[in-house]
Design an enzyme around this catalytic site. Structure first.
Site, short mmCIF file in Angstrom:
data_model
loop_
_atom_site.label_atom_id
_atom_site.label_comp_id
_atom_site.label_asym_id
_atom_site.label_seq_id
_atom_site.Cartn_x
_atom_site.Cartn_y
_atom_site.Cartn_z
N CYS A 99 0.86 -1.18 0.00
CA CYS A 99 0.00 0.00 0.00
C CYS A 99 0.90 1.23 0.00
O CYS A 99 2.03 1.17 0.46
CB CYS A 99 -0.95 0.00 1.19
SG CYS A 99 -0.39 0.85 2.66
N HIS B 259 1.32 8.54 13.56
CA HIS B 259 2.77 8.60 13.71
C HIS B 259 3.33 9.78 12.93
O HIS B 259 2.69 10.33 12.03
CB HIS B 259 3.43 7.29 13.26
CG HIS B 259 2.99 6.81 11.91
ND1 HIS B 259 1.85 6.06 11.74
CD2 HIS B 259 3.51 6.95 10.67
CE1 HIS B 259 1.69 5.76 10.47
NE2 HIS B 259 2.69 6.30 9.79
#
Length: 683
Positions: A26, A599
């Protein structure tokens, strides 16, 4: 990654034990790649099949499928939101879907592979079924093809632009009749010529690699030659080529034309020469002639009539003419609209230098504005784009509008309007101030070399225009903040990173993150020292929160950032929040299964740090399965220390969080001590 050795014989709906291969990838992060791989392994185990999964991403392919694996395989599953080379699977049944399908319907994919079409052989196999296989993945084949072209084009823009800029700066001389001229036969003239070659190649490279991403190698030649034709106006009676917009058109035309030709049934003896002779020759000839005789005529007509229209505006107000010229200069950056405005101003440079002054102010605005955007919101751009942004700033100073083309090609709907807004402002200010440019060139360099009168206002016009473009760009890019991972990707950008996956039976080995060993049991209620430090000590008691107060994503990210700040490792709380939100704009970090792992790579933290919190009600995070996030981890790593460490932490968390039992224990753990005991299972 393989299914367990002990899988029962004869299992599966077909009654046959299958040897399966899979590839997952991905474009936005490690987690979806890894989750799809894990789900496929679990489904294969349940159905009694063997499977080996290759994961692909920014740190390279892991658990790579070998030629021997392919020879022995009964079928292949590709669950990816990025281009995956399928030529190596020629002769095998191949199912191609988006990564979300691998996560949510792995059993269905395994059943489908037994009746899937056989991948055709030859060099063209890699993308032969792109439209069918990738239609549901991410932003689709169109976006992937465009980004493929942009990524290959960027080095040509940077090298060509910087060489031209350096040669003009060190070897150029302003002349009233010829702009910045480098004397023939000099060293700097040769440097300039090399740069011009780079710029000449960038348009066919963009077109060629767009076509390549769609039709594979047979589409590369027609794409590149089509791009060259599009950029060479003399071939179809225009004084200007179609530029990068024409290259995008020819790239897609070439790619899909090749795909169509591949569907034509031909005699068996012709098939071996189809990808290397027949398809390239037919596609190149058809596309080239189509552009020259059909598409080229409107471009030539547009150039001619725009010039006539501009001539009719010379009596209009200076501000209006400046706006029009600025819009045209910034629209296609070297294409027919840009060239019309530039040549119009250059043709009147001796009689009416104010018109060239308007053009000269608008010329550097797109590259300066895009470079400024990468500085204003670096988290919105990939590393490659940030580097290109610095080069664009340099090119903008020397009046090289093409420095903004990589940004415009990657995000035309956002970047081109932003460029035009800044160009219009710069042109209007220069027109009102009656700035005069005595050479047919633009950018601050012409002021430095003394070719501009009204230098202060000229620089004001450029500065204001660049600021407008930069701010408009980041504003328009921020509009997509709520996109989910299924519809997000980043260029020229954002990357998926694979976990390290072992091929030994029943073993999945994550990237090697060192976790402190667990000591002997301690009295009830106490937290063992080693277990008070998880993930190499990045997650400690101080960075654990039993219950989040926030009910929506942005507030939750800020609350998590404040939790990390309690460790003393955060130097800039707002900077950390901004970096995490910018990452969300590239694609949600909601992984499904009630998990979110926001993140950031940012120097707002002094060293790697991880936080964990639970949410009883759950926070809407845009996950693929629609589930609200109840288990939320936040990772922050300094830019210089990011690299593999950032990816390893993600890999380790993603692997463990796929265990439903672990998630249940984590949700039910009592107190910080109990939570840390469960988190200590992460290895």
């Amino acid at each position: 990654m393989t299914s367990p050795a002990g899988a029962p014989e004869g299992a599966g709906a077909s009654g046959q034990r299958l040897r399966l291969l899979a590839v997952t990838a991905c474009p936005t992060g490690i987690a979806h790649t890894y989750m799809a791989a894990e789900k496929l392994v679990q489904a294969a185990q349940a159905l009694g099949h063997d499977i080996k999964v290759e994961t692909q991403g920014s740190i390279g392919a892991e658990n790579v499928l070998t030629d021997n694996d392919v020879r022995q395989a009964d079928g292949v599953i590709i669950a990816a939101d990025k281009d995956v080379d399928r030529s190596r699977f020629a002769g095998k049944r191949v199912v191609v879907v988006g990564v979300a399908e691998g996560i949510h319907h792995p059993e269905r994919l395994i059943e489908r592979v037994q009746s899937a079409p056989v991948q055709q052989g030859g060099a063209s196999a890699a993308a032969g079924s792109a439209t069918a296989g990738q239609a549901g993945s991410g932003r689709g084949v169109t976006y992937k093809a465009l980004m493929n072209g942009v990524s290959y084009m960027i080095p040509f823009v940077v090298v060509g632009g910087l060489l031209i800029a350096v040669s003009l700066a060190l070897g150029g001389h302003p002349q009233a009749s010829g702009g910045l001229v480098i004397p023939d036969g000099t060293f700097w003239k040769h440097v300039n010529d090399i740069g011009v070659i780079g710029f000449t190649l960038m348009v066919p490279v963009l077109s060629g690699y767009i076509a390549y991403a769609i039709g594979d190698r047979p589409a590369l030649v027609p794409g590149m030659i089509g791009g060259w034709i599009a950029n060479t106006g003399a071939l179809y009676g225009s004084k200007s080529g179609a530029g990068f917009i024409g290259a995008i058109v020819t790239g897609f035309l070439a790619g899909y034309l090749v795909l169509w030709i591949k569907t034509i049934r031909v005699p068996k003896f012709v098939r071996p020469i189809m990808p290397i002779i027949v398809i390239p020759v037919l596609a190149t000839s058809a596309l080239g002639l189509f552009f020259i005789y059909v598409l080229g005529r409107p471009i030539a007509w547009l150039f001619e009539h725009l010039t006539s229209w501009l001539a009719g505006l010379t009596g209009a107000s200076a501000a209006l003419l400046g706006i029009v010229l600025g819009l045209m200069i910034a629209f296609d950056m070297g294409g027919p609209v840009n060239k019309t405005a530039f040549l119009f101003g250059a043709g009147l440079v001796s009689k009416n230098p104010e018109i060239m002054g308007m053009c000269a102010a608008a010329i550097p605005v797109p590259p300066l504005g895009q470079g400024l955007a990468t500085l204003l919101r670096p988290g919105m751009f990939t590393d490659q784009e940030r580097e290109t942004g610095l080069a664009a700033l340099f090119m903008g100073f020397f009046g090289i509008t093409e420095g903004a083309i990589p940004f415009a090609a990657a995000r035309p709907a956002r970047v081109i309007p932003a460029n035009m807004a800044g160009g219009a402002v710069a042109g209007a200010i220069a027109g009102i101030a009656a700035v005069k440019d005595s050479v047919p060139h633009g950018g601050p360099i012409v002021a430095v070399l003394g070719a501009v009168s009204g230098v202060p206002m000229f620089l004001v016009a450029i500065t204001v225009g660049a600021v407008v473009t930069g701010l408009t760009t980041v504003t328009l890019m921020s509009v997509g903040r709520a996109r989910t991972a299924a519809g997000a990707a980043g260029p020229a950008s954002a990357v998926s990173a694979p976990a390290t996956v072992a091929s030994a039976p029943a073993t999945v080995v994550s990237a090697p993150v060192t976790v402190a060993s667990v000591p002997a049991p301690t009295p009830a209620g106490a937290v063992p020292e080693a277990r008070s430090r998880v993930l190499s000590g990045y997650l400690t008691e101080r960075s654990v929160k039993q219950e989040l107060a926030a009910g929506e994503k942005e507030a939750a990210i800020r609350e998590m950032a404040e939790l990390l700040a309690a460790t003393g490792k955060v130097r800039d709380l707002d900077g950390l929040v901004a970096a995490a939100l910018a990452r969300e704009e590239l694609g949600t970090t909601g992984l499904g299964e009630e998990i979110a792992i926001p993140h950031a790579k940012t120097d707002a933290v002094t060293e790697p740090v991880v936080g964990f919190a639970r949410s009883g009600e759950g926070v809407e995070w845009g996950a693929l399965d629609g589930a609200k996030a109840r288990l939320i981890f936040m990772i922050a790593v300094p830019e210089e220390a990011a690299g593999d460490e950032h990816l390893r932490i993600l890999a380790l968390l993603a692997r463990k969080l796929l265990d439903a039992g672990f998630r249940g224990r984590l949700l039910g753990a009592g107190g910080v001590a109990g939570t840390m005991r469960v988190l200590g299972e992460i290895r």
